[in-house]
Design an enzyme around this catalytic site. Structure first.
Site, PDB file in Angstrom:
ATOM      1  N   CYS A 177       1.824  -5.971   6.200  1.00 18.29           N
ATOM      2  CA  CYS A 177       1.790  -4.522   6.331  1.00 18.29           C
ATOM      3  C   CYS A 177       0.741  -4.034   7.343  1.00 18.29           C
ATOM      4  O   CYS A 177      -0.290  -4.662   7.545  1.00 18.29           O
ATOM      5  CB  CYS A 177       1.530  -3.789   5.020  1.00 18.29           C
TER       6      CYS A 177
ATOM      7  N   GLY B 131       4.572  -5.940   9.779  1.00 22.59           N
ATOM      8  CA  GLY B 131       5.593  -5.732   8.750  1.00 22.59           C
ATOM      9  C   GLY B 131       6.839  -5.139   9.352  1.00 22.59           C
ATOM     10  O   GLY B 131       6.756  -4.090  10.006  1.00 22.59           O
TER      11      GLY B 131
ATOM     12  N   ASN C 135      -2.187  -1.874   2.846  1.00 22.80           N
ATOM     13  CA  ASN C 135      -2.123  -3.201   3.452  1.00 22.80           C
ATOM     14  C   ASN C 135      -2.981  -4.113   2.597  1.00 22.80           C
ATOM     15  O   ASN C 135      -4.167  -3.860   2.410  1.00 22.80           O
ATOM     16  CB  ASN C 135      -2.667  -3.149   4.890  1.00 22.80           C
ATOM     17  N   GLY C 136      -2.353  -5.195   2.094  1.00 28.74           N
ATOM     18  CA  GLY C 136      -3.087  -6.128   1.239  1.00 28.74           C
ATOM     19  C   GLY C 136      -2.271  -6.462   0.020  1.00 28.74           C
ATOM     20  O   GLY C 136      -1.061  -6.222  -0.028  1.00 28.74           O
TER      21      GLY C 136
ATOM     22  N   TYR D  63      -3.431 -15.967  13.634  1.00 31.00           N
ATOM     23  CA  TYR D  63      -2.054 -15.575  13.861  1.00 31.00           C
ATOM     24  C   TYR D  63      -1.762 -14.102  13.594  1.00 31.00           C
ATOM     25  O   TYR D  63      -1.014 -13.478  14.341  1.00 31.00           O
ATOM     26  CB  TYR D  63      -1.142 -16.431  12.973  1.00 31.00           C
TER      27      TYR D  63
END
Ligand code: SF4
Length: 487
Positions: free
Chosen positions: A23, A50, A124-125, A261
């Site tokens: 996300c 995402g 996000n997480g 990445y």
């Protein structure tokens, strides 16, 4: 995956991504600006984090409007939609699911009606005490099955308090990884977990402000980087400016895999550009695992900076030996059996003129299941490579992530089950070398004890109990959400 209009979408990406991203979030408070378009472009810059769904919540000071749907940012929004979304503050989200299925109900921003007005939130997480938090809800059935839905519902149950008071009460009880953007009708909020696992930054945008998962998103909307949002910090942003509040002491454990990445190469984390870090990792990889070879080629594009570093460190010439089709990804076209059999070639095609007869060093960012590298080695040999030496710019991924990155389970992780020599034999390479963990950490310029390295060394900075694990834990508890219609 079912789509609201009944089409069937499928992921045609024939190259296993090393890890599914987790996300991206963006928020903006900027009176007089076209905040819907700014948020759109912020999300566009974060699309790599995402690709399942995207959404924007926006307020004109009177009411919050949420628009979200399944698909890429460019598929969800068009000019007319963005023109119709008027306001001075907005939050945006692009999702890859780590808790809850990839269905419309679980797309973000999530929205709940609070006692006075509404509350929208993007996350996000991944939380690790979701069942405990869900138990705090007063008997409400959730509209969706994500940890984010639980958080939004709890914040909206504010008992007559302001959003700020409710958040400062709730956030210390939340465990796991969270970079949150949330808003009521008047105010933009940003909060980051005490470990600061996911990146999160604040920028100045003319007379307003923007927050984003990555600095690259600030660059793309013309905002100037101000600072990172601190672990354990909450910001409130309105016409009075930015106010900082601390809801927990900082215990920094930034995600090491962001450097490998996840993050864009043009993003800066902890003061260091991600591309420079990856080049440095490649240089160290050349020292640690030299090879007698004619050419260094990257697996584009995430392997490119480390391949550049490897070439510099080893003195072996760098070349582009693989052409990537950047547009292969999510599609609504069902591939035929013939296309499926082409597999990796849909995304990567070798340049025979470059590699024929050459001893190659092939640099990639990580190995998860090993299927991609096996197909790649075979394809390079078929294209005439004399030798294929695989070099990986991360240590072996041996453990799953519980903080928002959807790796395979330990049983599926090739390095969780095989030695390096066994992996080499399995993928058919002439040699295989992974960067050591300490070398990777050294390249980031961040102290080892301020980084999460759990997928590499199994040391989890926040303990996760068995009951809180699993992407579908709320679906087991509540039943799967029904298919719905877009707003
Ligand atoms: S386990 Fe790996 S991917 Fe997950 S937060 Fe830690 S370093 Fe990042």
């Amino acid at each position: 995956m079912s789509h609201p209009d009944g089409r069937l979408s499928m992921d045609l990406d024939p190259v296993e991504r090393p890890a599914q991203d987790e996300c991206g979030v963006f928020g903006v408070w900027a009176p007089g600006e076209e905040v819907s378009k700014l948020t759109y472009f912020g999300l566009y810059a974060l699309q790599h984090r995402g690709q399942e769904s995207a959404g924007i919540a926006l307020s004109d000071g009177e009411r919050i409007v949420v628009y979200k749907d399944m698909g890429l940012v460019s598929q969800v929004f068009n000019e007319a939609t963005l023109e119709s979304l008027k306001g001075h503050l907005a939050i945006g989200h692009c999702r890859y699911s780590t808790t809850g299925s990839p269905v419309w109900e679980n797309a973000q921003p999530t929205f709940y009606t609070a006692r006075e007005g509404g509350l929208a939130l993007g996350h996000n997480g991944n939380l690790i005490n979701t069942p405990e938090l869900a138990a705090m809800l007063p008997g409400d059935r959730l509209g969706a099955t994500t940890d984010t839905e639980v958080l939004t519902n709890l914040l909206a149950q504010n008992g007559g308090r302001t959003t700020e008071e409710a958040a400062l009460d709730l956030l210390p009880k939340v465990q796991g990884a969270f970079s949150l953007v949330f808003m009521d009708e008047d105010t933009l909020y940003a909060a980051r977990d005490p470990q600061g696992i996911r990146p999160f930054v604040l920028g100045r945008l003319g007379g307003g402000w923007a927050v984003a998962s990555e600095t690259a998103a600030l660059d793309i909307v013309g905002a100037t980087f101000v600072r990172e949002i601190e672990p354990g910090e909450m910001l409130t942003i309105d016409e009075r400016g930015v106010r900082s509040m601390r809801f927990a002491a900082a215990e920094p454990k930034g995600c090491l895999f962001e450097y490998v990445y996840l993050a864009r190469p043009d993003t800066t984390i902890a003061g260091r550009n991600v591309n420079s870090t990856r080049v440095e990792v490649g240089r160290r990889l050349a020292d640690e695992h030299p090879a007698d070879a004619d050419l260094v080629i990257p697996v584009p594009e995430s392997g490119t900076p480390a391949a550049v570093g490897y070439a510099r460190g080893s003195g072996i010439p760098f070349a582009q030996g693989l052409v990537k089709n950047s547009y292969v990804g999510r599609t609504f076209i069902q591939p035929s059996q013939t296309l499926r059999e082409l597999g990796i070639r849909l995304k990567l095609n070798p340049l025979r003129d470059v590699i024929e007869g050459k001893r190659l060093v092939v640099v990639d960012d990580s190995i998860v299941r090993g299927n991609t590298q096996r197909a790649l080695v075979r394809m390079l040999r078929e294209a005439g490579a004399a030798e294929v030496h695989v070099r990986i710019s991360s240590p072996p991924v041996m453990w799953p992530c519980y903080y928002g990155v959807d790796f395979a389970s330990k049983a599926e992780l090739i390095a969780g089950n095989l030695s390096t020599e066994e992996i080499r034999a399995s993928i058919g390479a002439d040699s295989l070398g992974f960067i050591g963990l300490d070398e990777l950490v050294a390249a980031t310029d961040v102290a080892k004890d301020r980084l999460c390295r759990a997928c590499f060394d199994g040391v989890y900075p926040i303990e996760v109990d068995e009951a809180s694990r699993g992407k579908y834990l709320l679906e087991k508890a509540c039943g799967a959400p029904k298919a719905g219609s877009p707003a």
